[in-house]
Design a protein around this motif. Sequence first.
Motif, PDB file in Angstrom:
ATOM      1  N   MET A 241     -13.342  15.661  17.654  1.00 31.45           N
ATOM      2  CA  MET A 241     -13.099  15.056  16.349  1.00 31.45           C
ATOM      3  C   MET A 241     -11.601  14.980  16.054  1.00 31.45           C
ATOM      4  SD  MET A 241     -16.074  16.978  14.149  1.00 31.45           S
ATOM      5  CE  MET A 241     -15.794  15.939  12.717  1.00 31.45           C
ATOM      6  N   SER A 242     -11.195  13.910  15.385  1.00 29.49           N
ATOM      7  CA  SER A 242      -9.812  13.731  14.955  1.00 29.49           C
ATOM      8  C   SER A 242      -9.800  13.504  13.442  1.00 29.49           C
ATOM      9  CB  SER A 242      -9.145  12.561  15.675  1.00 29.49           C
ATOM     10  OG  SER A 242      -9.849  11.345  15.400  1.00 29.49           O
ATOM     11  N   LEU A 243      -8.684  13.835  12.811  1.00 29.29           N
ATOM     12  CA  LEU A 243      -8.571  13.748  11.358  1.00 29.29           C
ATOM     13  C   LEU A 243      -7.471  12.770  10.981  1.00 29.29           C
ATOM     14  CD1 LEU A 243      -9.703  15.012   8.696  1.00 29.29           C
ATOM     15  CD2 LEU A 243      -7.765  16.593   8.782  1.00 29.29           C
ATOM     16  N   ASP A 244      -7.879  11.552  10.625  1.00 27.24           N
ATOM     17  CA  ASP A 244      -6.935  10.600  10.047  1.00 27.24           C
ATOM     18  C   ASP A 244      -7.304  10.400   8.586  1.00 27.24           C
ATOM     19  OD1 ASP A 244      -9.249   9.107  10.169  1.00 27.24           O
ATOM     20  OD2 ASP A 244      -8.549   7.750  11.739  1.00 27.24           O
ATOM     21  N   TYR A 245      -6.678   9.446   7.928  1.00 23.39           N
ATOM     22  CA  TYR A 245      -6.895   9.276   6.488  1.00 23.39           C
ATOM     23  C   TYR A 245      -8.340   8.895   6.177  1.00 23.39           C
ATOM     24  CZ  TYR A 245      -6.170   7.768   1.668  1.00 23.39           C
ATOM     25  OH  TYR A 245      -6.249   7.634   0.299  1.00 23.39           O
ATOM     26  N   ARG A 265      -7.059  16.480  16.788  1.00 28.89           N
ATOM     27  CA  ARG A 265      -5.928  15.591  16.535  1.00 28.89           C
ATOM     28  C   ARG A 265      -5.842  15.309  15.040  1.00 28.89           C
ATOM     29  NH1 ARG A 265      -8.739  14.036  20.681  1.00 28.89           N
ATOM     30  NH2 ARG A 265      -9.944  12.558  19.443  1.00 28.89           N
ATOM     31  N   VAL A 266      -4.613  15.193  14.541  1.00 25.87           N
ATOM     32  CA  VAL A 266      -4.381  14.941  13.113  1.00 25.87           C
ATOM     33  C   VAL A 266      -3.365  13.819  12.964  1.00 25.87           C
ATOM     34  CG1 VAL A 266      -3.621  15.933  10.921  1.00 25.87           C
ATOM     35  CG2 VAL A 266      -4.823  17.370  12.572  1.00 25.87           C
ATOM     36  N   LYS A 272       1.454  14.510   3.408  1.00 25.97           N
ATOM     37  CA  LYS A 272       2.329  13.773   2.471  1.00 25.97           C
ATOM     38  C   LYS A 272       1.631  12.525   1.945  1.00 25.97           C
ATOM     39  CE  LYS A 272       7.002  11.906   1.987  1.00 25.97           C
ATOM     40  NZ  LYS A 272       6.573  10.667   1.322  1.00 25.97           N
ATOM     41  N   ARG A 273       0.879  11.857   2.795  1.00 29.00           N
ATOM     42  CA  ARG A 273       0.160  10.651   2.365  1.00 29.00           C
ATOM     43  C   ARG A 273      -0.849  10.973   1.274  1.00 29.00           C
ATOM     44  NH1 ARG A 273      -3.212   6.438   6.306  1.00 29.00           N
ATOM     45  NH2 ARG A 273      -3.829   4.979   4.640  1.00 29.00           N
ATOM     46  N   LEU A 274      -1.515  12.149   1.407  1.00 26.67           N
ATOM     47  CA  LEU A 274      -2.503  12.550   0.400  1.00 26.67           C
ATOM     48  C   LEU A 274      -1.832  12.852  -0.940  1.00 26.67           C
ATOM     49  CD1 LEU A 274      -4.767  14.846   2.599  1.00 26.67           C
ATOM     50  CD2 LEU A 274      -5.268  12.528   1.803  1.00 26.67           C
TER      51      LEU A 274
END
Length: 301
Positions: A241-245, A265-266, A272-274
């Motif tokens: 699993m990967s964590l993008d927006y 993966r992130v 900062k985007r959040l």
Amino acid sequence: MKEILWKYVRYAPVAWALTNLSGCSWVLFNPKGSVGVAQRDLIITCIALMLFVVVPAIVLTFVFAWKYRASNQKARYTPDWAHSTKIELIVWGIPLVIIVALATIVWKSTHELDPYKPLNEGGDPINVEVIATDWKWVFIYPDLGIATVNELVFPDNRQVAFSITSNSTMNTFFIPQLGGQVYAMAGMRTSLHLIANEKGAYRGMSGNFSGPGFSDMHFTAYAKSEREFNRWVAQVRTSPMSLDYSAFLKVSRPSQANDVVHFSRVESGLFKRLIDQFVDSGKQISTQAAMASAATTANQE
């Protein structure tokens, strides 16, 4: 018979209260980190200083009641008494000294225990970005490129630098045995520096009610050796699993009693985007409000 029953009924609430006290937790007085130890000592010191006033006041209440009871014929009766310099000095002097002492201690400890201030121990910190959601905790390790849900792991005897925010309602990030309790607020970034002086599993929680899933909004913080920590990082990196927006938006949907999840993966700059999503929304709302106000003024003219 009625008197005997009433006697037991009277003490029933007391017995019930004492039974509930058996479930109390004293983790604040069993710290496992230097910050927690300093905060515990501050609490004990403040309580001890305040007891210098409280205990004598309680004792003297019973002493006066006994000495000046109606049946005590030896008590001195002075109906015209109005002033005593000695009593005034004691009543005002001792509390004043305690207040000055407390103010000095709190002022000094407040600066020493500033959560934004890096610790003078533990070498280079482990950086962790903390995001509170409904109702779970997301931990991002920006230097390692991994993330977790409801699981925090770091090496013992090494300081951890937390950057904290919220993607929804206000919460507080709190690991009682390590110290500190810092607010997590949407659109804002707060900081906290902690260290665990020994290996162990420590309960983490939110100290701010945030809805129906609040009671399950907790996590476990594991302090491990450097070797165990590196082994854990390698394990997390095996996750598919990967964590993008977009993935985070799915993770942040309201849910209760969430299991631990690992992300190998992130997305870079996700934290900062959040935060910026709320800042940009605020700017957009302010701009729309200004335009509406200008249009109203022009129509009136």
